[in-house]
Motif scaffolding. Structure first.
Motif, mmCIF file in Angstrom:
data_model
loop_
_atom_site.group_PDB
_atom_site.id
_atom_site.type_symbol
_atom_site.label_atom_id
_atom_site.label_comp_id
_atom_site.label_asym_id
_atom_site.label_seq_id
_atom_site.Cartn_x
_atom_site.Cartn_y
_atom_site.Cartn_z
ATOM 1 N N SER A 9 0.861 -1.184 0.000
ATOM 2 C CA SER A 9 0.000 0.000 0.000
ATOM 3 C C SER A 9 0.892 1.226 0.000
ATOM 4 O O SER A 9 2.075 1.162 0.366
ATOM 5 C CB SER A 9 -0.921 0.013 1.226
ATOM 6 O OG SER A 9 -0.172 0.133 2.417
ATOM 7 N N SER A 10 0.346 2.357 -0.422
ATOM 8 C CA SER A 10 1.124 3.590 -0.449
ATOM 9 C C SER A 10 0.231 4.763 -0.075
ATOM 10 O O SER A 10 -1.005 4.688 -0.182
ATOM 11 C CB SER A 10 1.756 3.813 -1.826
ATOM 12 O OG SER A 10 0.757 3.905 -2.822
ATOM 13 N N PHE A 11 0.882 5.844 0.350
ATOM 14 C CA PHE A 11 0.154 7.039 0.772
ATOM 15 C C PHE A 11 1.112 8.208 0.661
ATOM 16 O O PHE A 11 2.308 8.086 0.965
ATOM 17 C CB PHE A 11 -0.317 6.886 2.222
ATOM 18 C CG PHE A 11 -1.073 8.080 2.758
ATOM 19 C CD1 PHE A 11 -2.422 8.251 2.474
ATOM 20 C CD2 PHE A 11 -0.435 9.023 3.542
ATOM 21 C CE1 PHE A 11 -3.110 9.344 2.969
ATOM 22 C CE2 PHE A 11 -1.115 10.124 4.041
ATOM 23 C CZ PHE A 11 -2.470 10.284 3.751
ATOM 24 N N TRP A 24 -1.398 13.590 7.116
ATOM 25 C CA TRP A 24 -0.309 12.735 7.601
ATOM 26 C C TRP A 24 -0.548 12.332 9.054
ATOM 27 O O TRP A 24 -0.292 11.189 9.441
ATOM 28 C CB TRP A 24 1.019 13.466 7.450
ATOM 29 C CG TRP A 24 2.237 12.622 7.678
ATOM 30 C CD1 TRP A 24 3.107 12.699 8.728
ATOM 31 C CD2 TRP A 24 2.737 11.573 6.836
ATOM 32 N NE1 TRP A 24 4.119 11.781 8.588
ATOM 33 C CE2 TRP A 24 3.917 11.073 7.433
ATOM 34 C CE3 TRP A 24 2.312 11.024 5.626
ATOM 35 C CZ2 TRP A 24 4.673 10.045 6.880
ATOM 36 C CZ3 TRP A 24 3.062 9.997 5.065
ATOM 37 C CH2 TRP A 24 4.226 9.519 5.691
ATOM 38 N N ARG A 27 -3.034 9.545 9.051
ATOM 39 C CA ARG A 27 -2.470 8.294 8.558
ATOM 40 C C ARG A 27 -1.583 7.621 9.608
ATOM 41 O O ARG A 27 -1.580 6.390 9.750
ATOM 42 C CB ARG A 27 -1.658 8.567 7.289
ATOM 43 C CG ARG A 27 -0.950 7.351 6.713
ATOM 44 C CD ARG A 27 -1.929 6.308 6.238
ATOM 45 N NE ARG A 27 -1.248 5.148 5.680
ATOM 46 C CZ ARG A 27 -1.855 4.062 5.221
ATOM 47 N NH1 ARG A 27 -3.167 3.988 5.264
ATOM 48 N NH2 ARG A 27 -1.186 3.055 4.735
ATOM 49 N N SER A 48 5.600 10.836 2.240
ATOM 50 C CA SER A 48 5.043 9.673 1.551
ATOM 51 C C SER A 48 5.511 8.410 2.244
ATOM 52 O O SER A 48 6.553 8.395 2.908
ATOM 53 C CB SER A 48 5.468 9.649 0.078
ATOM 54 O OG SER A 48 6.869 9.473 -0.033
#
Length: 342
Positions: A9-11, A24, A27, A48
């Motif tokens: 997964s990425s963000f 952020w 998250r 990120s």
């Protein structure tokens, strides 16, 4: 394409800090409370993360702007996150472990990659700068299989100044770069090799690995630690009682616990940590009863020691206990539990 069994997964966030930092914070909230690094913060905030998980093993490739990440005493006392994390700082200045133990020094060579270990079962505050790091979450049981006391890793930092450390860094960077082309079993083996290398690096720093003498030191270290944990509620627990019961010399044991300030400081630290847990778990017990049950017979000295260790009075933490337990229960039933962040 990733092999079946490897989850990715990425963000990312970018731009106006009033929006990107808030995103952020949300998250990261299952594990850390995030705040700006400065009182007024920066106008923009870019960050990120890319996560890879193989069953109960996870690592992240993180780029971040300046911020402060915190796990408070109240938080660790109500959560059940007990992993050991290892942060490899590859670009920019390494993060600062604030409120560290005596004898744990920050790296002297800011341009050299460095590695920070943290115990998620202990409070911590981390100041990060512009940079990139690889963050590895390792189940506690796997660390303790190779390192006699995972809790003592908390706040330790090592630099890439030895051949072993350079091999470890090359292995971690290669795992991150090549995982897309690995099968699940191969990726799992590579991750577990990384765990062995991590334990070797920190074991060597602590003088607990490398030869027969180090093996003896590691065995004695584990023996003392287990004895202390089993006798935290014994009013007679002291360095003298440990030495007499285990038939050990004072000098040898002191050297093993030098990074804690000596065996007496280690016993006090473990008792204060146990007191913090009990202050939250048993809101109906009197603070003094909890303190005296852990060998603190003087209320004022207990309060001073607790406040120095955790920057909060034990009476205040005890008073917050019902609220903390209620919030912890709500978080466990939320749609995004802490375990999902890993």
């Amino acid at each position: 394409m990733l092999a079946p069994g490897i989850v990715h997964s990425s963000f990312s966030v970018r731009g106006d800090a009033s929006h990107s930092l808030l995103a952020w914070q949300e998250r990261m909230s299952p594990v850390y409370d995030i705040r700006p690094a400065q009182a007024h913060g920066e106008e923009t905030f870019d960050a990120s993360m890319s996560r890879y998980s193989i069953d109960d093993l996870s690592f992240f490739d993180i780029r971040t702007g300046p911020n402060v990440a915190e796990r408070s005493l109240a938080r660790v006392s109500t959560e059940n996150i007990r992993d050991i994390t290892f942060s490899l700082f590859l670009e920019g200045a390494p993060a600062q472990f604030l409120g560290g133990k005596q004898g744990l020094e920050a790296p002297r060579n800011p341009g050299v990659p460095s590695l920070l270990a943290l115990d998620m079962d202990q409070p911590c505050t981390i100041r990060s700068f512009h940079g990139r790091m690889l963050l590895f979450f390792v189940p506690r049981v796997l660390v303790e299989a190779a390192f006699p006391d995972a809790a003592s890793l908390h706040g330790r930092m090592v630099e890439a100044t030895t051949p072993l450390m350079r091999v470890l860094i090359s292995h971690l960077v290669a795992l991150n770069r090549q995982i897309v082309g690995l099968g699940k079993d191969e990726a799992d083996r590579s991750f577990r090799t990384a765990i062995d290398l991590l334990a070797a690096v920190f074991g060597r720093q602590a003088g607990l690995s490398g030869n027969a003498r180090a093996a003896v030191r590691a065995a004695v270290y584990g023996q003392v630690r287990r004895y202390v944990e089993a006798n935290l509620h014994d009013p007679g627990l002291s360095p003298e009682s440990v030495l007499q019961s285990l038939h050990l010399s004072r000098a040898s044991v002191y050297r093993l616990f030098l990074h804690e300030g000596g065996l007496a400081a280690y016993i006090r630290s473990r008792r204060l940590r146990a007191a913090a847990d009990e202050l939250v778990r048993f809101p109906d017990l009197a603070v003094q009863d909890i303190a005296s049950g852990l060998g603190f017979n003087n209320a004022s000295s207990f309060t001073r020691a607790f406040r120095r260790a955790y920057d909060i009075a034990p009476q205040a933490l005890h008073g917050y206990a019902p609220l903390l337990r209620r919030e912890a229960g709500q978080n466990r039933h939320a749609s995004w539990p802490a375990a999902a962040w890993r």
